[in-house]
Design an enzyme around this catalytic site. Structure first.
Site, PDB file in Angstrom:
ATOM      1  N   TRP A 111     -76.600 -17.078 -11.831  1.00  0.00           N
ATOM      2  CA  TRP A 111     -76.846 -15.735 -12.196  1.00  0.00           C
ATOM      3  C   TRP A 111     -76.225 -14.911 -11.197  1.00  0.00           C
ATOM      4  O   TRP A 111     -77.090 -14.920  -9.943  1.00  0.00           O
ATOM      5  CB  TRP A 111     -78.240 -15.576 -12.409  1.00  0.00           C
ATOM      6  CG  TRP A 111     -78.504 -14.079 -13.075  1.00  0.00           C
ATOM      7  CD1 TRP A 111     -78.473 -13.108 -12.313  1.00  0.00           C
ATOM      8  CD2 TRP A 111     -79.307 -13.942 -14.181  1.00  0.00           C
ATOM      9  NE1 TRP A 111     -78.856 -12.055 -12.954  1.00  0.00           N
ATOM     10  CE2 TRP A 111     -79.434 -12.393 -14.342  1.00  0.00           C
ATOM     11  CE3 TRP A 111     -79.744 -14.675 -15.517  1.00  0.00           C
ATOM     12  CZ2 TRP A 111     -80.022 -11.805 -15.386  1.00  0.00           C
ATOM     13  CZ3 TRP A 111     -80.372 -13.696 -16.389  1.00  0.00           C
ATOM     14  CH2 TRP A 111     -80.558 -12.543 -16.289  1.00  0.00           C
ATOM     15  N   ASP A 112     -75.304 -14.401 -11.077  1.00  0.00           N
ATOM     16  CA  ASP A 112     -74.686 -13.581  -9.940  1.00  0.00           C
ATOM     17  C   ASP A 112     -74.790 -11.977 -10.093  1.00  0.00           C
ATOM     18  O   ASP A 112     -75.354 -11.569 -11.102  1.00  0.00           O
ATOM     19  CB  ASP A 112     -73.160 -13.862  -9.991  1.00  0.00           C
ATOM     20  CG  ASP A 112     -72.447 -13.953  -8.547  1.00  0.00           C
ATOM     21  OD1 ASP A 112     -73.139 -13.490  -7.688  1.00  0.00           O
ATOM     22  OD2 ASP A 112     -71.472 -14.774  -8.422  1.00  0.00           O
ATOM     23  N   ASN A 159     -72.844  -8.981  -8.113  1.00  0.00           N
ATOM     24  CA  ASN A 159     -71.838  -8.919  -6.967  1.00  0.00           C
ATOM     25  C   ASN A 159     -71.639  -7.528  -6.426  1.00  0.00           C
ATOM     26  O   ASN A 159     -70.719  -6.966  -5.795  1.00  0.00           O
ATOM     27  CB  ASN A 159     -70.721  -9.143  -7.376  1.00  0.00           C
ATOM     28  CG  ASN A 159     -70.375 -10.888  -7.350  1.00  0.00           C
ATOM     29  OD1 ASN A 159     -70.754 -11.378  -6.292  1.00  0.00           O
ATOM     30  ND2 ASN A 159     -70.073 -11.423  -8.231  1.00  0.00           N
ATOM     31  N   ASP A 216    -106.089  11.372  18.572  1.00  0.00           N
ATOM     32  CA  ASP A 216    -106.110  10.452  17.592  1.00  0.00           C
ATOM     33  C   ASP A 216    -107.442  10.542  17.034  1.00  0.00           C
ATOM     34  O   ASP A 216    -108.609  10.289  17.400  1.00  0.00           O
ATOM     35  CB  ASP A 216    -105.891   9.327  18.643  1.00  0.00           C
ATOM     36  CG  ASP A 216    -104.624   9.141  19.117  1.00  0.00           C
ATOM     37  OD1 ASP A 216    -103.826   8.943  18.322  1.00  0.00           O
ATOM     38  OD2 ASP A 216    -104.610   9.130  20.289  1.00  0.00           O
ATOM     39  N   ASP A 236     -71.391 -16.961   0.240  1.00  0.00           N
ATOM     40  CA  ASP A 236     -70.159 -17.271   0.001  1.00  0.00           C
ATOM     41  C   ASP A 236     -69.346 -18.160   1.040  1.00  0.00           C
ATOM     42  O   ASP A 236     -68.369 -18.571   0.871  1.00  0.00           O
ATOM     43  CB  ASP A 236     -69.344 -16.136  -0.578  1.00  0.00           C
ATOM     44  CG  ASP A 236     -69.708 -15.589  -1.840  1.00  0.00           C
ATOM     45  OD1 ASP A 236     -70.545 -16.632  -2.705  1.00  0.00           O
ATOM     46  OD2 ASP A 236     -69.191 -14.523  -2.477  1.00  0.00           O
ATOM     47  N   ARG A 238     -65.969  -3.979  -6.260  1.00  0.00           N
ATOM     48  CA  ARG A 238     -65.343  -4.950  -6.836  1.00  0.00           C
ATOM     49  C   ARG A 238     -65.024  -4.350  -8.406  1.00  0.00           C
ATOM     50  O   ARG A 238     -65.240  -5.381  -9.216  1.00  0.00           O
ATOM     51  CB  ARG A 238     -66.452  -6.027  -6.986  1.00  0.00           C
ATOM     52  CG  ARG A 238     -65.499  -7.481  -6.986  1.00  0.00           C
ATOM     53  CD  ARG A 238     -66.467  -8.663  -7.355  1.00  0.00           C
ATOM     54  NE  ARG A 238     -65.590  -9.929  -7.161  1.00  0.00           N
ATOM     55  CZ  ARG A 238     -66.068 -11.086  -7.506  1.00  0.00           C
ATOM     56  NH1 ARG A 238     -66.946 -11.043  -8.529  1.00  0.00           N
ATOM     57  NH2 ARG A 238     -65.405 -12.232  -7.386  1.00  0.00           N
ATOM     58  N   ASP A 284     -66.848 -17.997 -12.754  1.00  0.00           N
ATOM     59  CA  ASP A 284     -66.240 -16.812 -13.395  1.00  0.00           C
ATOM     60  C   ASP A 284     -65.218 -17.103 -14.019  1.00  0.00           C
ATOM     61  O   ASP A 284     -64.240 -18.090 -13.607  1.00  0.00           O
ATOM     62  CB  ASP A 284     -66.211 -15.949 -12.152  1.00  0.00           C
ATOM     63  CG  ASP A 284     -65.902 -14.570 -12.573  1.00  0.00           C
ATOM     64  OD1 ASP A 284     -65.972 -14.041 -13.758  1.00  0.00           O
ATOM     65  OD2 ASP A 284     -65.955 -13.572 -11.551  1.00  0.00           O
TER      66      ASP A 284
HETATM   67  C1  GLA Z   1     -69.706 -14.433  -6.138  1.00  0.00           C
HETATM   68  C2  GLA Z   1     -70.212 -15.747  -6.053  1.00  0.00           C
HETATM   69  C3  GLA Z   1     -69.139 -16.770  -6.086  1.00  0.00           C
HETATM   70  C4  GLA Z   1     -68.415 -16.922  -7.137  1.00  0.00           C
HETATM   71  C5  GLA Z   1     -67.879 -15.407  -7.294  1.00  0.00           C
HETATM   72  C6  GLA Z   1     -67.177 -15.382  -9.081  1.00  0.00           C
HETATM   73  O1  GLA Z   1     -68.843 -13.817  -5.234  1.00  0.00           O
HETATM   74  O2  GLA Z   1     -70.998 -15.644  -5.074  1.00  0.00           O
HETATM   75  O3  GLA Z   1     -69.649 -18.015  -5.505  1.00  0.00           O
HETATM   76  O4  GLA Z   1     -69.311 -17.276  -8.214  1.00  0.00           O
HETATM   77  O5  GLA Z   1     -68.899 -14.456  -7.338  1.00  0.00           O
HETATM   78  O6  GLA Z   1     -66.560 -14.013  -9.206  1.00  0.00           O
END
Ligand code: GLA
Length: 743
Positions: free
Chosen positions: A483-484, A486, A81, A554, A449, A373
């Site tokens: 603002w998502d 996914n 060491d 979610d 998705r 959405d």
């Molecule tokens: C994600 C978000 C949801 C919703 C869907 C729409 O899953 O977390 O709250 O807005 O997208 O497609």
């Protein structure tokens, strides 16, 4: 050679190494000790004999006149060491026999991979802020370490700026924001993990030998682990067991990394019983080419200390986030109560349907109506439309204006869902620009998705995204964007730049995301933004500089939410924790719960309604209206007060309770949940915390009741010491009350 560990350890004195490693180093510099004080903490480090920056102290606040002994490098304990590896450095570069986690690892153009950083100079940057300049012992690599301590909470912001002044490019293979050293002790490590619809699981385990890594390799923060840690010193007096991390007592060191890209935090328990935490860019697949004259600025790693257990640690973080991080710090306004029809209507949005829901939402006292959405492009389901950000003419023949006007006329403001970094292959945008997505040419483009990730690191893509958002906000009176984001990355290729620059995507993508958010906020100062990523996939102190709130999950099941909300609050303030009341039975767990239980579960954070109001009864409307009004009256205390997790919902507990106390101690709000009464056991005695012992407080019920002999008024001491006994039994039952200080 004999096993050195069985032999008496013969330290190799640092003095003998001094000249070989840093001939130019002077005795005056050796005595340099740097100290930062804030809140209840002191942080100190110094320059040792070799010229390395060495950790000296991190913990409770020391006396103003106390002397901190100067840095002395640790001895070499065995020939296996080096002293370089046993000495706890502030920012250890890989070279000279470093076997612990490096902060910085570089390959030079000539193949040299040895890097040894020594102190050059220190510059004060404010009352409790300084920059420390380090340089390699022979090469022109400079590292500036930034330190800035918050006077109020003692939370220290640390980051590094790496500069190449060589004549050739170098490749940075690993770059941490900071390394933290804890005193030798036995510790428990707390961290948060999860998955989609199951975020915010608090894990606690002893820190044993070796390294423990929490990370994301996904190009984003991730649901699976969150860049937060807490390390509690084990309390042998604890009644709950040797590894119990105290909720309200004991020493806790904690930290959070402000980065929304791939990240890594490594907690090491070294062979000398030192605990070190290193965090920054994830070195996996990292390789940042730094050309001559270029800099790489790391994210900021925040660290803090509390001697009031995990509860004290989270209260400091909550205060720090609202006072120093959030866009409207130091005094962000409590979140408007929102309505969002996603769970009720999914993609099936249209002008008449949204208007009808808006009328119903307004009737119960909702402040903000958000369309989710489905409103844009050819978005009938999740197979098409992402990327085409024009209003769908079949669903909204007159654009968004009639709906927005209607929402305004009902006394609410209007919010809209977007997912700017994504594209469906079935979109005009992708048909026009198939090269705009992250991909490796000639390889499959893995969809998730039914969508691909736009390469935001590209300037043209960045400008397109900012452009359509700016247009949307200019043309419509929009107060809020959800603002998502996914999916996570696959095939993170960027073939428009030279091969040796392609891995910069890990940094440039996130920088461009932040710059879009910053510019939109500057151009549209009234806009508020929620960070959502299929729930809680992008929650960190980096995005929170630009986002007013987050969508934690979610999963809106009110029972699941109790433990998620508990986990969330270890790292993040209830101010940003959006919580919707949705329909029963719940779509995920098929659990049936009363509207009151659902409302109270959501009222622990920033309340929203996400149920199908077209199916509500008159009684439902009356219940929601009454509870939204009660919530509005105490919301500031709930989301901005000091949070005490009185009874944890974890480990199968059938009861849970939280209390928040306003900063001036004039009000407390308590929530209590009984999820499955067994064997007739009543709700545990509730002994409150954080009140003014000598003041008198009056009890006011939001929902539920206590045993009949509970006084209506009593001193803070009574509520905290004697406590009260709720009348709360059954399955999925909830109660809430407030205490108001009497004049
Ligand atoms: C994600 C978000 C949801 C919703 C869907 C729409 O899953 O977390 O709250 O807005 O997208 O497609």
């Amino acid at each position: 050679m004999k096993n050195p560990l069985k032999n008496p350890i013969v330290p190799i004195l640092f003095a003998s190494l001094l000249l070989t490693l840093s001939a130019a180093f002077t005795a005056a510099q050796t005595a340099r000790v740097f100290r930062l004080d804030g809140g209840n903490s002191t942080y100190a480090f110094g320059v040792n004999e070799r010229g390395e920056l060495q950790a000296l102290y991190w913990g409770g606040r020391l006396g103003a006149e106390d002397t901190i002994p100067p840095a002395h490098s640790f001895p070499q304990v065995a020939s296996f060491d080096s002293s370089y590896t046993t000495t706890p450095q502030e920012y250890a570069s890989w070279g000279a026999g470093l076997y612990t986690e490096p902060a910085l690892k570089i390959t030079f153009a000539d193949g040299n991979r040895d890097l040894v950083l020594h102190f050059v100079s220190a510059t004060a940057k404010g009352p409790q802020a300084m920059d420390l300049l380090l340089k390699d012992i022979s090469r022109e690599i400079y590292v500036t370490l930034h330190y800035s301590m918050d006077a109020n909470t003692g939370i220290l912001a640390r980051s590094a700026d790496i500069e190449n002044r060589e004549k050739q490019p170098v490749v940075i293979e690993q770059a941490a924001a900071a390394q933290w050293t804890l005193p030798p002790a036995r510790y428990t490590f707390s961290y948060l993990t999860g998955r989609w619809a199951g975020e915010w699981t608090l894990n606690q385990e002893p820190i044993l030998g070796g390294a423990r890594v929490i990370e994301s390799r996904r190009g984003t923060t991730g649901h699976q682990a969150n860049p937060w840690f807490a390390i509690s010193r084990d309390d042998s007096q604890s009644s709950v067991g040797p590894f119990a991390a105290g909720e309200e007592h004991g020493e806790v060191w904690f930290g959070a990394l402000a980065w929304s890209g791939s990240w890594r935090i490594t907690v090491e328990h070294t062979q000398l019983d030192a605990v070190r935490v290193t965090g920054g860019f994830n070195p996996f697949d990292f390789g940042y080419k730094l050309s001559p004259g270029e800099h790489l600025e790391t994210p900021v790693f925040y660290g803090g200390y509390s001697d009031h257990g995990l509860g004290g640690a989270s209260r400091l973080l909550h205060r720090f986030e609202t006072a120093r991080i959030l866009p409207h710090a130091p005094d962000p306004k409590p979140r408007p109560v929102i309505y969002n029809s996603w769970e009720a209507t999914e993609f099936n949005v249209n002008e008449a349907g949204q208007m009808a829901l808006a009328e119903k939402a307004a009737s119960i006292g909702v402040d903000r109506f958000v369309m989710d959405d489905g409103w844009f492009g050819q978005r009938k389901d999740d197979h098409a439309g992402l990327g085409d950000w024009y209003v769908n003419p079949q669903k909204f023949p007159h654009g968004l204006k009639p709906l927005i006007d209607k929402v305004h006329s009902l006394g609410m403001d209007f919010g809209l869902w977007v997912e700017p970094e994504m594209v469906n292959p079935d979109s005009d945008l992708y048909r026009k620009h198939p090269d705009w997505v992250l991909n490796f040419p000639g390889r499959p483009r893995s969809e998730s998705r039914n969508q691909l990730v736009l390469n935001l690191a590209r300037q043209d893509v960045r400008d397109y995204v900012e452009g359509f958002l700016d247009k949307l906000l200019t043309e419509n009176d929009i107060a809020f964007l959800k603002w998502d984001y996914n999916r996570n990355w696959a095939e993170p290729g960027w073939d428009q730049v030279p091969i040796d620059e392609q891995k910069r995507v890990y940094v440039q993508f996130i920088r461009n995301l932040y710059s879009i958010l910053a510019e939109l906020r500057a151009k549209h100062p009234k806009i508020e933004i929620e960070s959502c990523s299929g729930g809680g996939g992008r929650v960190d102190l980096g995005i929170l500089r630009y986002a007013d709130e987050v969508w934690p999950s979610d999963n809106t099941d009110p029972f699941d939410r109790l433990s998620m909300q508990d986990g969330f609050t270890y790292a993040y303030t209830p101010q940003i924790m959006m919580a919707w009341v949705t329909d029963s039975p719940h779509w995920l767990n098929h659990r049936s719960t009363s509207l009151t239980y659902r409302m109270l579960s959501s009222m622990q954070g920033s309340l929203g309604i996400g149920a199908n109001l077209n199916h509500w009864t008159q009684e439902d409307f009356a219940t929601a209206k009454r509870l939204i009004s009660a919530y509005h009256a105490v919301q500031r205390t709930i989301v901005r007060g000091d949070l005490y997790r009185l009874i944890s919902p974890l480990n199968g507990s059938e009861f849970s309770s939280t209390e928040t106390v306003s900063s001036d101690k004039s009000q407390a709000v308590v929530f209590a949940f009984a999820d499955a009464t067994q064997e007739g056991r009543g709700f545990p005695l509730l002994q409150l915390q954080g009140l003014d012992s000598n003041a008198e407080y009056k009890l006011g019920w939001i929902e539920g009741k206590a045993l009949s002999d509970t006084p209506e008024r009593a001193s803070g001491a009574w509520w905290m010491r004697h406590g009260l006994q709720l009348e709360l039994r059954g399955d999925y039952r909830a109660a809430a009350f407030r205490l108001d200080r009497q004049p």
